[in-house]
Scaffold this motif. Structure first.
Motif, PDB file in Angstrom:
ATOM      1  N   LYS A 137       0.815  -1.209   0.000  1.00 27.05           N
ATOM      2  CA  LYS A 137       0.000   0.000   0.000  1.00 27.05           C
ATOM      3  C   LYS A 137       0.851   1.263   0.000  1.00 27.05           C
ATOM      4  O   LYS A 137       0.333   2.361  -0.130  1.00 27.05           O
ATOM      5  N   SER A 138       2.151   1.099   0.187  1.00 28.02           N
ATOM      6  CA  SER A 138       3.050   2.260   0.238  1.00 28.02           C
ATOM      7  C   SER A 138       3.958   2.273  -0.988  1.00 28.02           C
ATOM      8  O   SER A 138       4.528   1.255  -1.364  1.00 28.02           O
ATOM      9  N   ARG A 139       4.106   3.460  -1.621  1.00 24.47           N
ATOM     10  CA  ARG A 139       4.978   3.593  -2.789  1.00 24.47           C
ATOM     11  C   ARG A 139       6.458   3.592  -2.398  1.00 24.47           C
ATOM     12  O   ARG A 139       7.318   3.388  -3.250  1.00 24.47           O
ATOM     13  N   ARG A 140       6.733   3.827  -1.119  1.00 26.07           N
ATOM     14  CA  ARG A 140       8.119   3.935  -0.661  1.00 26.07           C
ATOM     15  C   ARG A 140       8.712   2.582  -0.230  1.00 26.07           C
ATOM     16  O   ARG A 140       9.871   2.528   0.154  1.00 26.07           O
ATOM     17  N   GLU A 141       7.943   1.514  -0.279  1.00 26.11           N
ATOM     18  CA  GLU A 141       8.425   0.232   0.235  1.00 26.11           C
ATOM     19  C   GLU A 141       8.511  -0.831  -0.857  1.00 26.11           C
ATOM     20  O   GLU A 141       8.231  -2.008  -0.641  1.00 26.11           O
ATOM     21  N   LYS A 142       8.917  -0.401  -2.069  1.00 26.11           N
ATOM     22  CA  LYS A 142       9.024  -1.349  -3.182  1.00 26.11           C
ATOM     23  C   LYS A 142      10.106  -2.411  -2.911  1.00 26.11           C
ATOM     24  O   LYS A 142       9.951  -3.580  -3.272  1.00 26.11           O
ATOM     25  N   ALA A 143      11.222  -2.000  -2.287  1.00 27.92           N
ATOM     26  CA  ALA A 143      12.303  -2.944  -1.996  1.00 27.92           C
ATOM     27  C   ALA A 143      11.836  -3.996  -0.989  1.00 27.92           C
ATOM     28  O   ALA A 143      12.125  -5.190  -1.125  1.00 27.92           O
ATOM     29  N   ARG A 144      11.066  -3.517   0.027  1.00 34.73           N
ATOM     30  CA  ARG A 144      10.548  -4.437   1.023  1.00 34.73           C
ATOM     31  C   ARG A 144       9.585  -5.438   0.382  1.00 34.73           C
ATOM     32  O   ARG A 144       9.610  -6.637   0.718  1.00 34.73           O
ATOM     33  N   VAL A 145       8.800  -4.984  -0.553  1.00 33.32           N
ATOM     34  CA  VAL A 145       7.857  -5.866  -1.257  1.00 33.32           C
ATOM     35  C   VAL A 145       8.626  -6.934  -2.038  1.00 33.32           C
ATOM     36  O   VAL A 145       8.284  -8.124  -2.013  1.00 33.32           O
ATOM     37  N   LYS A 159      22.793 -14.036   1.273  1.00 31.41           N
ATOM     38  CA  LYS A 159      22.964 -12.593   1.346  1.00 31.41           C
ATOM     39  C   LYS A 159      23.318 -12.022  -0.026  1.00 31.41           C
ATOM     40  O   LYS A 159      22.890 -10.912  -0.384  1.00 31.41           O
ATOM     41  N   GLU A 160      24.112 -12.811  -0.815  1.00 30.23           N
ATOM     42  CA  GLU A 160      24.522 -12.356  -2.145  1.00 30.23           C
ATOM     43  C   GLU A 160      23.309 -12.148  -3.054  1.00 30.23           C
ATOM     44  O   GLU A 160      23.247 -11.191  -3.829  1.00 30.23           O
ATOM     45  N   THR A 161      22.321 -13.052  -2.940  1.00 27.90           N
ATOM     46  CA  THR A 161      21.105 -12.922  -3.756  1.00 27.90           C
ATOM     47  C   THR A 161      20.287 -11.712  -3.313  1.00 27.90           C
ATOM     48  O   THR A 161      19.774 -10.941  -4.140  1.00 27.90           O
ATOM     49  N   GLY A 164      22.500  -8.522  -4.182  1.00 33.36           N
ATOM     50  CA  GLY A 164      22.883  -8.412  -5.585  1.00 33.36           C
ATOM     51  C   GLY A 164      21.721  -8.486  -6.549  1.00 33.36           C
ATOM     52  O   GLY A 164      21.488  -7.563  -7.338  1.00 33.36           O
ATOM     53  N   VAL A 165      20.956  -9.566  -6.489  1.00 38.42           N
ATOM     54  CA  VAL A 165      19.848  -9.768  -7.430  1.00 38.42           C
ATOM     55  C   VAL A 165      18.649  -8.887  -7.059  1.00 38.42           C
ATOM     56  O   VAL A 165      18.079  -8.188  -7.909  1.00 38.42           O
TER      57      VAL A 165
END
Length: 744
Positions: A137-145, A159-161, A164-165
């Protein structure tokens, strides 16, 4: 209360080879333990020196005003108490400084950065799903999604994935970890020196002879741990080539592991290849650690720490593996115990066999010496009842020993053949290639340097006083390195007047050229010092030959050390008598061992094997007995000469080795050591030879001389060594002369 430590400072100077005491600052108390390495201020200038801690105490042994604080504790691995005791024994036994002994028992001298692996695991699926719905629901949490979607799908990721990915930042990862829906785990990753895939182990049924060997060695195991003695703790496993000694080793290793104890397996560096190690790996898997000189610093450190932490129970390696920090050591195996590489050429000049015996005594462990060609010393002690002798006298699965032919190279010259390959060997090579089988050509280069012989009759220029060959030096000089006898190199053979007299010049590269010219259709591999410099080159060459990517393997002694190639039916031994003519009283023994090992490479599979020995000395007992694979006959013949000349094992010998940049000073110093020896012990049963030039009289502008002492009582030689050390320490003339002691 102040804490003080006793240390040995890392300075290889005899006058400073003693215990020094330092104070430990309060902030370093937790870091200091017996066996660790510390930095200390040393001398009037307080120079920073490394030192080894051999004791921790609260009692001050010196004037408190002179005691200094240590500067810090290094990160290098610490030695165990047992290894410190072993170093002390080496210091007394071999006449080295305590610092040299301590450095020797630490195979890994410094710490290497450890490799850690971090992974993330889904800890709360329901909570993660709820957090994902909220984050969408938040535009600022794309990485968390991205991370939560991936974790719900995969369950765990490295951790590398993640970084890195998925390109997840550290701050995002930290915030998610705080929610508890994902957990982080960090584990130690060990650098594995064995990268190739290993075939699975298949159980082998031991034959009656092997089972009897296992039972004989294992009996009274509990008694040996409580009341150690050579008669119960030392075993010589003498088994002919192909008799299955390795299977006996592994059966005994299984028993030791079942008792919760640990094992050291020593293998000569030259034999420590993937083919050898993989047999142990396939059976014992992750319990194995490997140590050898071709490993990177990181690989060596990881293998050492696995053993120290108890994560590996078996260490395989050359003589340095003997100092693995195991605290429940139950068995030491020394395979190919006759190999000269088990004797150190640097101070301390220890022998792995004797050092292993003392370590086994300290820890209640057993020692097994294994060989198809035991050293004279080991077999003599077994005959005298000091070791238990166990024999394997038949090849595994009753396979026959190879047929052996001795080729007289003097006759080849008469027939007009001046090539290094005899006519018979060329014919057999041709037949071998037609059948699609493999061949090995072994060039016996050991001991070749400087030996002068006649190609027409085979006569070798020898010392009239020592029965060893003379070595050629600059200016056409022929010198004996045992007594100093000197003569001029003749232009013609003194026996047959042939002009064909000189040193042996052929090498493996020249042999390869001859073979490729004679057999252009053959695929040829060469294995020697030049082709095995790169890391992994041993395994690459041997694996290629094992996969039948080559028909002929040409090499020096490294190709005949324990390798098992079922398709090899022909072995050609070139210049068999080169090692026979080395300027060493062991030359006959080493020739027999080399030839027997080489012959044993043929016919190890289902097909019959054939070996040809090319020599100028076809009647010599070393060559005749090697052709028959008859160790007992060789031993009796060789022992007669050792008794006659008072050489080991008939007597003990100590070499006093001197070196200096000042030749005259060295000669004077060695002369006085000889005179002082006569004052220490005037008995006629002590034989003193020399001083004379060493085998190599000068290296990098440093001159070398040697004095030999022979006596049947080993302890007497040790006492003489102790008195000589005292004499050297109080005489200033020895300050520019380095003296070492070598026992055999």
């Amino acid at each position: 209360m102040a804490v003080y430590i006793d240390v040995i400072v890392d300075i290889s100077v005899n006058s400073l080879d003693r215990i020094f005491q330092y104070r430990v600052p309060e902030e370093l108390l937790d870091a200091v333990t017996v066996g660790c390495q510390v930095n200390v201020p040393f001398g009037s200038g307080n120079r920073r020196r490394q030192a080894y801690v051999i004791g921790v105490d609260t009692v001050l042994a010196y004037d408190a005003s002179k005691i200094k604080d240590i500067l810090g504790v290094t990160k290098a691995p610490a030695a165990t108490g047992q290894l410190i005791a072993l170093a002390d024994w080496m210091h007394e036994r071999y006449g080295c400084t305590m610092a040299q002994a301590l450095k020797t028992v630490l195979p890994v001298k410094k710490s290497v950065k450890e490799v850690k692996r971090t992974a993330y695991f889904l800890a709360d699926r329901e909570g993660a799903q709820q957090l994902l719905e909220k984050s969408r629901k938040s535009r600022r949490e794309k990485a968390r999604v991205r991370l939560l979607e991936a974790m719900l799908k995969e369950g765990c990721m490295s951790k590398e994935t993640v970084t890195g990915v998925l390109q997840i930042s550290a701050s995002t990862m930290k915030s998610i970890l705080q929610t508890g829906v994902i957990r982080e785990e960090t584990s130690q990753v060990y650098r594995n020196p064995v990268r190739q895939r290993l075939d699975g182990w298949q159980e082998v049924c031991l034959n009656d002879e092997q089972m009897n060997a296992v039972a004989s060695i294992w009996q009274n195991a509990a008694i040996c741990r409580e009341h150690w003695s050579r008669e119960q703790g030392m075993h010589l496993l003498y088994g002919i080539t192909g008799s299955g000694k390795t299977e006996v080793y592994m059966a005994l290793m299984e028993k030791v592991l079942n008792e919760g104890r640990q094992i050291i397996v020593l293998i000569p560096e030259i034999s420590l290849t993937l083919q050898t190690v993989s047999r142990f790996y396939a059976r014992f898997g992750s319990q194995i650690a490997v140590m050898n000189s071709r490993l990177s610093a990181g690989e060596r450190y990881d293998q050492y720490m696995r053993a120290k932490r108890g994560e590996a129970s078996i260490m395989i390696g050359p003589r340095s593996a003997l100092f693995t920090p195991f605290d429940r050591l139950g068995l030491i195996i020394i395979d190919e115990e006759h190999e000269s590489s088990y004797k150190s050429e640097n101070s301390p000049r220890y022998h792995a066999r004797e050092t292993a015996i003392h370590r086994a005594k300290l820890e209640g462990a057993r020692v097994i010496l294994g060989s198809a060609t035991p050293s004279m010393e080991a077999y003599y002690r077994a005959k005298e009842g000091e070791y238990v002798l166990v024999k394997l006298e038949a090849r595994f699965e009753e396979r026959p020993l190879p047929r052996v032919s001795i080729i007289d190279m003097r006759e080849q010259l008469k027939k007009g053949n001046r090539l290094a390959l005899s006519l018979e060997l060329r014919e057999d090579l041709s037949q071998c290639l037609k059948k699609g089988e493999q061949a090995m050509l072994f060039l016996n280069r050991r001991g070749y340097a400087g030996v002068v012989s006649c190609r027409s009759c085979g006569h070798v220029m020898k010392c009239p006083h020592c029965d060893v060959s003379l070595s050629e030096h600059n200016g056409r000089k022929l010198i004996c390195h045992y007594c100093g006898y000197e003569t001029v190199k003749p232009d013609k053979c003194p026996v047959c007047s042939s002009p064909y007299i000189g040193g042996f010049k052929a090498g493996t590269q020249q042999i390869q050229q001859v073979v490729e010219k004679e057999f252009p259709e053959a695929r040829v591999l060469r294995m020697d010092y030049d082709t095995t410099r790169a890391k992994g080159s041993y395994e690459k060459i041997l694996s290629a030959f094992s996969r039948h990517e080559a028909d002929i393997l040409i090499g020096t002694q490294m190709i005949v050390k324990g390798h098992d190639f079922p398709d090899v039916t022909l072995v050609g031994i070139l210049a068999a008598d080169l090692s026979l003519n080395a300027d060493d009283y062991r030359s006959g023994e080493r020739t027999f061992q080399l030839l027997t090992q080489a012959v044993g490479r043929a016919g190890r599979g289902r097909k019959e094997g054939h070996a040809l020995i090319q020599t100028y000395s076809p009647d010599h007992y070393s060559i005749q007995t090697a052709a028959k694979q008859d160790y007992e006959e060789f031993y009796q013949e060789e022992m007669g000469y050792r008794l006659l000349m008072d050489y080991p094992p008939a007597a003990h010998m100590m070499a006093v080795l001197g070196s200096s940049e000042d030749e005259k000073l060295l000669e004077t110093a060695m002369h006085y050591l000889g005179l002082f020896t006569g004052k220490i012990y005037a008995g006629k049963d002590l034989h003193v030879i020399g001083p004379a030039p060493a085998s190599v009289g000068k290296v990098k502008d440093v001159y070398r001389r040697v004095l030999y002492l022979k006596h049947e009582n080993y302890d007497l030689l040790v006492r003489i060594k102790d008195r000589l050390e005292e004499y050297i320490e109080i005489n200033s003339g020895f300050r520019k002369v380095n003296i070492q002691f070598d026992f055999s």
